[in-house]
Design an enzyme around this catalytic site. Structure first.
Site, PDB file in Angstrom:
ATOM      1  N   SER A  88       0.858  -1.185   0.000  1.00  0.00           N
ATOM      2  CA  SER A  88       0.000   0.000   0.000  1.00  0.00           C
ATOM      3  C   SER A  88       0.890   1.230   0.000  1.00  0.00           C
ATOM      4  CB  SER A  88      -0.897   0.022   1.243  1.00  0.00           C
ATOM      5  OG  SER A  88      -1.495   1.295   1.423  1.00  0.00           O
TER       6      SER A  88
ATOM      7  N   TYR B  96      -1.492  -0.514  10.354  1.00  0.00           N
ATOM      8  CA  TYR B  96      -1.677  -0.905   8.952  1.00  0.00           C
ATOM      9  C   TYR B  96      -0.485  -0.454   8.113  1.00  0.00           C
ATOM     10  CZ  TYR B  96      -3.561  -0.882   4.199  1.00  0.00           C
ATOM     11  OH  TYR B  96      -3.742  -1.073   2.854  1.00  0.00           O
TER      12      TYR B  96
END
Length: 235
Positions: free
Chosen positions: A112, A125
């Site tokens: 990501s 995350y």
């Protein structure tokens, strides 16, 4: 294909068979569980020559939040590490030896853009995705001379259920648009944002001092967090 939702797997397998006339093997497994699911996956892959592995399983927060205030924090830590980190390592461990025997193979690890820079209020995350990026680039350096391509893919927002974005835009493409663009980078880049507008966004962020980028991300995520709580309060 591997997923914990058997019905979804079967529907997707049927769709692929009807449209592309291919046979799709499905394996039911929940990557979020502590128990060792990988022996079952290994048995399910027995006899198959895996040419391409896409480590796409992942989870994020429901909304941006301060680390200590994340609901069910202990459970979230275990689940996110199992899904975002452990699955990438374990699936690579299962598939890579066969690729090395054949001196060819591709491993695409979906990280990501949050892993490119510390992302406050999505800290856990962001850290797991930074791991995926470093793991991928390190593996590529280790095995590229043996015919193995390992690519780290770092998208910004894509219009998916996970991102809660319904309508695609230029900077938030549909999954189909993003995947089509990202596949064009395989073999050309070991680390990619996968999609030109995302690459431009990443380039702009990279020009900023890290502290400035972190402050901007913090401000943005605080705004998203505030909107979330306002919406919840109105229900």
């Amino acid at each position: 294909m591997i997923n914990y939702f058997k019905l979804k797997l079967l529907k997707t397998a049927f769709f692929l068979g009807e449209k592309y006339k291919v046979e799709t093997k499905v394996i039911v497994a929940d990557f979020g569980e502590r128990e060792d699911i990988y022996n079952g996956i290994k048995a399910g892959l027995e006899g198959l020559e895996i040419g391409v592995l896409v480590n796409n399983v992942g989870m994020s927060y429901s909304y941006p939040e301060y680390f200590i205030d994340i609901p069910e924090l202990e459970k979230m830590i275990d689940k996110m590490v199992n899904i975002n980190i452990m699955s990438v390592c374990k699936m690579t461990r299962l598939v890579l030896p066969g690729m090395l025997e054949r001196s060819k193979g591709i491993i695409l690890n979906i990280a990501s853009a949050s892993g490119m820079c510390p992302t406050p209020l999505l800290t856990l995350y962001s850290a797991t995705k930074a791991f995926v990026d470093f793991f991928s680039r390190g593996l590529h350096a280790e095995y590229k001379s043996k015919g193995i391509i390992v690519q780290s893919v770092l998208p910004y927002y894509v219009a998916t259920k996970m991102s809660k974005i319904r309508k695609p835009t230029l900077d938030k493409p549909s999954p189909e648009t993003y995947v089509r663009a990202a596949l064009g980078t395989v073999g050309l880049q070991s680390q990619t944002n996968g999609y030109l507008p995302h690459a431009l966004m990443g380039w702009i962020i990279s020009l900023l001092p890290t502290s400035t980028a972190i402050n901007l991300i913090m401000k943005t995520n605080k705004q998203i967090r505030a909107r979330y709580f306002k919406k919840m309060k109105g229900k």
